[in-house]
Design a protein around this motif. Structure first.
Motif, PDB file in Angstrom:
ATOM      1  N   LYS A   1     -21.400 -21.668   1.103  1.00 41.51           N
ATOM      2  CA  LYS A   1     -22.562 -20.779   1.195  1.00 41.51           C
ATOM      3  C   LYS A   1     -23.794 -21.281   0.452  1.00 41.51           C
ATOM      4  O   LYS A   1     -24.908 -20.846   0.752  1.00 41.51           O
ATOM      5  CB  LYS A   1     -22.193 -19.396   0.638  1.00 41.51           C
ATOM      6  CG  LYS A   1     -21.100 -18.686   1.412  1.00 41.51           C
ATOM      7  CD  LYS A   1     -20.704 -17.396   0.713  1.00 41.51           C
ATOM      8  CE  LYS A   1     -19.548 -16.703   1.407  1.00 41.51           C
ATOM      9  NZ  LYS A   1     -19.114 -15.479   0.673  1.00 41.51           N
ATOM     10  N   ASN A   2     -23.633 -22.169  -0.533  1.00 43.49           N
ATOM     11  CA  ASN A   2     -24.746 -22.556  -1.398  1.00 43.49           C
ATOM     12  C   ASN A   2     -25.089 -24.035  -1.284  1.00 43.49           C
ATOM     13  O   ASN A   2     -24.272 -24.849  -0.852  1.00 43.49           O
ATOM     14  CB  ASN A   2     -24.410 -22.220  -2.850  1.00 43.49           C
ATOM     15  CG  ASN A   2     -24.264 -20.728  -3.088  1.00 43.49           C
ATOM     16  OD1 ASN A   2     -25.242 -20.015  -3.277  1.00 43.49           O
ATOM     17  ND2 ASN A   2     -23.022 -20.241  -3.063  1.00 43.49           N
ATOM     18  N   THR A   3     -26.304 -24.359  -1.709  1.00 47.48           N
ATOM     19  CA  THR A   3     -26.767 -25.749  -1.683  1.00 47.48           C
ATOM     20  C   THR A   3     -26.320 -26.497  -2.931  1.00 47.48           C
ATOM     21  O   THR A   3     -25.961 -27.681  -2.864  1.00 47.48           O
ATOM     22  CB  THR A   3     -28.305 -25.798  -1.586  1.00 47.48           C
ATOM     23  OG1 THR A   3     -28.712 -25.114  -0.401  1.00 47.48           O
ATOM     24  CG2 THR A   3     -28.802 -27.230  -1.529  1.00 47.48           C
ATOM     25  N   ILE A   4     -26.328 -25.838  -4.076  1.00 47.08           N
ATOM     26  CA  ILE A   4     -25.874 -26.438  -5.330  1.00 47.08           C
ATOM     27  C   ILE A   4     -24.809 -25.540  -5.931  1.00 47.08           C
ATOM     28  O   ILE A   4     -25.012 -24.323  -6.055  1.00 47.08           O
ATOM     29  CB  ILE A   4     -27.032 -26.616  -6.330  1.00 47.08           C
ATOM     30  CG1 ILE A   4     -28.105 -27.543  -5.767  1.00 47.08           C
ATOM     31  CG2 ILE A   4     -26.512 -27.160  -7.664  1.00 47.08           C
ATOM     32  CD1 ILE A   4     -29.337 -27.680  -6.660  1.00 47.08           C
ATOM     33  N   VAL A   5     -23.676 -26.121  -6.295  1.00 46.15           N
ATOM     34  CA  VAL A   5     -22.586 -25.361  -6.909  1.00 46.15           C
ATOM     35  C   VAL A   5     -22.127 -26.077  -8.177  1.00 46.15           C
ATOM     36  O   VAL A   5     -21.889 -27.292  -8.164  1.00 46.15           O
ATOM     37  CB  VAL A   5     -21.390 -25.199  -5.949  1.00 46.15           C
ATOM     38  CG1 VAL A   5     -20.232 -24.492  -6.646  1.00 46.15           C
ATOM     39  CG2 VAL A   5     -21.809 -24.418  -4.705  1.00 46.15           C
ATOM     40  N   PHE A   6     -22.023 -25.308  -9.244  1.00 46.42           N
ATOM     41  CA  PHE A   6     -21.465 -25.816 -10.502  1.00 46.42           C
ATOM     42  C   PHE A   6     -20.033 -25.299 -10.614  1.00 46.42           C
ATOM     43  O   PHE A   6     -19.806 -24.083 -10.625  1.00 46.42           O
ATOM     44  CB  PHE A   6     -22.287 -25.340 -11.698  1.00 46.42           C
ATOM     45  CG  PHE A   6     -23.664 -25.930 -11.763  1.00 46.42           C
ATOM     46  CD1 PHE A   6     -23.911 -27.081 -12.491  1.00 46.42           C
ATOM     47  CD2 PHE A   6     -24.725 -25.325 -11.092  1.00 46.42           C
ATOM     48  CE1 PHE A   6     -25.187 -27.635 -12.547  1.00 46.42           C
ATOM     49  CE2 PHE A   6     -25.996 -25.861 -11.136  1.00 46.42           C
ATOM     50  CZ  PHE A   6     -26.224 -27.021 -11.873  1.00 46.42           C
ATOM     51  N   GLY A   7     -19.071 -26.206 -10.670  1.00 49.03           N
ATOM     52  CA  GLY A   7     -17.679 -25.845 -10.865  1.00 49.03           C
ATOM     53  C   GLY A   7     -17.269 -26.173 -12.283  1.00 49.03           C
ATOM     54  O   GLY A   7     -17.118 -27.351 -12.635  1.00 49.03           O
ATOM     55  N   ILE A   8     -17.106 -25.154 -13.109  1.00 44.22           N
ATOM     56  CA  ILE A   8     -16.856 -25.353 -14.540  1.00 44.22           C
ATOM     57  C   ILE A   8     -15.486 -24.797 -14.896  1.00 44.22           C
ATOM     58  O   ILE A   8     -15.160 -23.656 -14.551  1.00 44.22           O
ATOM     59  CB  ILE A   8     -17.943 -24.649 -15.380  1.00 44.22           C
ATOM     60  CG1 ILE A   8     -19.327 -25.157 -14.974  1.00 44.22           C
ATOM     61  CG2 ILE A   8     -17.699 -24.846 -16.873  1.00 44.22           C
ATOM     62  CD1 ILE A   8     -20.460 -24.335 -15.507  1.00 44.22           C
ATOM     63  N   GLY A   9     -14.679 -25.583 -15.563  1.00 40.71           N
ATOM     64  CA  GLY A   9     -13.364 -25.087 -15.934  1.00 40.71           C
ATOM     65  C   GLY A   9     -12.472 -26.167 -16.500  1.00 40.71           C
ATOM     66  O   GLY A   9     -12.844 -27.342 -16.550  1.00 40.71           O
ATOM     67  N   PRO A  10     -11.289 -25.787 -16.934  1.00 42.57           N
ATOM     68  CA  PRO A  10     -10.378 -26.729 -17.587  1.00 42.57           C
ATOM     69  C   PRO A  10      -9.776 -27.747 -16.631  1.00 42.57           C
ATOM     70  O   PRO A  10      -9.909 -27.628 -15.401  1.00 42.57           O
ATOM     71  CB  PRO A  10      -9.292 -25.810 -18.164  1.00 42.57           C
ATOM     72  CG  PRO A  10      -9.311 -24.597 -17.291  1.00 42.57           C
ATOM     73  CD  PRO A  10     -10.740 -24.416 -16.884  1.00 42.57           C
ATOM     74  N   ALA A  11      -9.105 -28.725 -17.198  1.00 48.57           N
ATOM     75  CA  ALA A  11      -8.457 -29.767 -16.405  1.00 48.57           C
ATOM     76  C   ALA A  11      -7.381 -29.175 -15.506  1.00 48.57           C
ATOM     77  O   ALA A  11      -6.716 -28.208 -15.869  1.00 48.57           O
ATOM     78  CB  ALA A  11      -7.840 -30.808 -17.346  1.00 48.57           C
ATOM     79  N   GLY A  12      -7.233 -29.759 -14.321  1.00 49.68           N
ATOM     80  CA  GLY A  12      -6.161 -29.348 -13.432  1.00 49.68           C
ATOM     81  C   GLY A  12      -6.466 -28.187 -12.517  1.00 49.68           C
ATOM     82  O   GLY A  12      -5.582 -27.706 -11.804  1.00 49.68           O
ATOM     83  N   THR A  13      -7.706 -27.734 -12.483  1.00 46.84           N
ATOM     84  CA  THR A  13      -8.057 -26.592 -11.635  1.00 46.84           C
ATOM     85  C   THR A  13      -8.522 -27.012 -10.241  1.00 46.84           C
ATOM     86  O   THR A  13      -8.818 -26.159  -9.400  1.00 46.84           O
ATOM     87  CB  THR A  13      -9.158 -25.741 -12.297  1.00 46.84           C
ATOM     88  OG1 THR A  13     -10.255 -26.598 -12.670  1.00 46.84           O
ATOM     89  CG2 THR A  13      -8.624 -25.043 -13.532  1.00 46.84           C
ATOM     90  N   GLY A  14      -8.603 -28.308  -9.978  1.00 50.32           N
ATOM     91  CA  GLY A  14      -8.981 -28.789  -8.653  1.00 50.32           C
ATOM     92  C   GLY A  14     -10.477 -28.840  -8.411  1.00 50.32           C
ATOM     93  O   GLY A  14     -10.909 -28.916  -7.257  1.00 50.32           O
ATOM     94  N   LYS A  15     -11.271 -28.819  -9.463  1.00 56.62           N
ATOM     95  CA  LYS A  15     -12.738 -28.814  -9.317  1.00 56.62           C
ATOM     96  C   LYS A  15     -13.222 -29.992  -8.472  1.00 56.62           C
ATOM     97  O   LYS A  15     -13.930 -29.820  -7.482  1.00 56.62           O
ATOM     98  CB  LYS A  15     -13.412 -28.881 -10.696  1.00 56.62           C
ATOM     99  CG  LYS A  15     -13.022 -27.814 -11.673  1.00 56.62           C
ATOM    100  CD  LYS A  15     -13.777 -27.958 -12.987  1.00 56.62           C
ATOM    101  CE  LYS A  15     -13.491 -29.254 -13.717  1.00 56.62           C
ATOM    102  NZ  LYS A  15     -12.098 -29.351 -14.202  1.00 56.62           N
ATOM    103  N   THR A  16     -12.845 -31.185  -8.898  1.00 52.79           N
ATOM    104  CA  THR A  16     -13.313 -32.395  -8.225  1.00 52.79           C
ATOM    105  C   THR A  16     -12.588 -32.614  -6.908  1.00 52.79           C
ATOM    106  O   THR A  16     -13.209 -32.945  -5.890  1.00 52.79           O
ATOM    107  CB  THR A  16     -13.114 -33.614  -9.135  1.00 52.79           C
ATOM    108  OG1 THR A  16     -13.803 -33.395 -10.376  1.00 52.79           O
ATOM    109  CG2 THR A  16     -13.653 -34.874  -8.476  1.00 52.79           C
ATOM    110  N   PHE A  17     -11.289 -32.420  -6.893  1.00 56.72           N
ATOM    111  CA  PHE A  17     -10.494 -32.675  -5.691  1.00 56.72           C
ATOM    112  C   PHE A  17     -10.957 -31.809  -4.525  1.00 56.72           C
ATOM    113  O   PHE A  17     -11.118 -32.300  -3.402  1.00 56.72           O
ATOM    114  CB  PHE A  17      -9.019 -32.419  -5.995  1.00 56.72           C
ATOM    115  CG  PHE A  17      -8.095 -32.851  -4.889  1.00 56.72           C
ATOM    116  CD1 PHE A  17      -7.782 -34.187  -4.714  1.00 56.72           C
ATOM    117  CD2 PHE A  17      -7.555 -31.919  -4.017  1.00 56.72           C
ATOM    118  CE1 PHE A  17      -6.927 -34.595  -3.687  1.00 56.72           C
ATOM    119  CE2 PHE A  17      -6.703 -32.310  -2.990  1.00 56.72           C
ATOM    120  CZ  PHE A  17      -6.390 -33.661  -2.825  1.00 56.72           C
ATOM    121  N   LEU A  18     -11.177 -30.523  -4.775  1.00 55.44           N
ATOM    122  CA  LEU A  18     -11.632 -29.629  -3.706  1.00 55.44           C
ATOM    123  C   LEU A  18     -13.047 -29.969  -3.257  1.00 55.44           C
ATOM    124  O   LEU A  18     -13.376 -29.857  -2.071  1.00 55.44           O
ATOM    125  CB  LEU A  18     -11.557 -28.174  -4.172  1.00 55.44           C
ATOM    126  CG  LEU A  18     -10.148 -27.599  -4.327  1.00 55.44           C
ATOM    127  CD1 LEU A  18     -10.206 -26.204  -4.947  1.00 55.44           C
ATOM    128  CD2 LEU A  18      -9.425 -27.540  -2.989  1.00 55.44           C
TER     129      LEU A  18
END
Length: 333
Positions: A126-143
């Protein structure tokens, strides 16, 4: 003594439900203080508290739905379902495992495994810029990489650009063997791994050669305008405020930027501000920009990782260094 009986479960699911050495059932029994048995094709749940028996029943039924959608039940999924039911959020579980983001090179579907992950994926759509903030292992980068590959395959964008700050390089970079690219590659390895899993080695190499996929340190972004691109900035907690501003202003037409990071693992010199921490307060509540925060419940690595993160959070809340307290305070505000 209260009892519930479930008779509609398949044999395959029951085998998955009990798990190796009955590990999954043991976790459910311990979580809700019940006894679960399999007799004549029926699952029987007994306990002294009617509410606990009902919650255990709900957990098994939710796991049956997940098993049908993912063909797998592991300790992570069992523990996650238990925690959601205990928090009275079982209705939210219907959102997970439904949509396939993309397939890996081996044909394995990539799906959101937690409610948090699904909301993160929805925010990216839905958005142009998204910040994914959280601990290791949450899939931030992979997703984020999975969403980028999907956008590329659907021809929504023309290229994928992945970048991260090589903070650890510093003065030690010169001591590493090889040319500049070989010195930088170790810091970009997680991005290579994620793309390789989704595209396969041969396809990945071809995309790199053609410039369809670019993986580079953050310093290489300066002075560029990135049109028709899906751009991912990984390990953003290690950017300075100046680097973060530089990166965000590279965004061109028909482009999307995802910024991921863990503010509890900042490698910048002591008292050096993190660009990720600062930007949260600056860009909050702007249309087209989403700031999504993962929690320990979204961890999908080994179950011990969740416990490790909780242990560190407990320690930090009782006596953390001044700089880290400042970071936490900035986010809460």
């Amino acid at each position: 003594m209260y009892e519930k009986i479930i008779t509609t479960l398949s044999i395959d699911f029951v085998l998955k439900l009990f798990g190796t050495l009955d590990t999954n059932i043991d976790n459910i029994e311990h979580a809700f203080s019940v006894t679960i048995s399999n007799r004549e094709g029926a699952i029987k749940i007994n306990g002294e508290n009617a509410g606990n028996v009902t919650m255990a029943c709900d957990a098994i039924q939710q796991l049956e739905r997940i098993s049908a959608l993912s063909d797998n039940i592991d300790e992570n999924s069992v523990n996650y379902v238990i925690s959601m039911i205990k928090d009275e959020k079982q209705n939210e579980l219907s959102a997970i495992y439904n949509d396939c983001i993309c397939l890996t090179n081996k044909g394995k579907p990539i799906k959101a495994k937690t409610v948090g992950q699904q909301k993160y994926v929805d925010d990216i759509k839905k958005n142009t810029i998204v910040f994914g903030i959280g601990p290791a292992g949450t899939g931030k980068t992979f997703l984020a990489v999975a969403m980028a590959v999907t956008a590329l395959k659907q021809k929504q964008i023309a290229r994928i650009i992945l970048t991260r700050p090589a903070v650890e390089a510093g003065e030690n970079l010169g001591f590493l063997p090889g040319d500049l690219q070989s010195k930088i590659d170790p810091y970009l390895r997680p991005l290579y791994d994620a793309l390789g899993e989704m595209l396969g080695p041969e396809s990945f190499s071809k995309h790199i050669e053609k410039g369809v996929i670019e993986i580079a340190p953050l310093a290489y972004m300066r002075g560029r305008t990135l049109d028709d691109a899906f751009i991912i900035l990984d390990e953003a907690q290690n950017t300075t405020p100046e680097q973060m501003k530089m990166f965000l202003t590279r965004l061109g037409n028909n482009s999307k930027a995802i910024v991921t990071g863990d503010i509890t693992q900042i490698d910048l010199p002591f008292l050096k501000k993190s660009g990720l921490v600062e930007v949260i307060g600056i860009l909050d509540n702007i249309a087209g920009i989403s700031i999504f925060r993962f929690t320990h419940k979204d961890v999908v690595r080994h179950p011990l990782v969740q416990k490790i993160i909780l242990a560190y959070e407990k320690k930090d809340s009782s006596g953390q260094p001044a700089q880290r307290h400042f970071y936490k305070k900035r986010i809460n505000n």
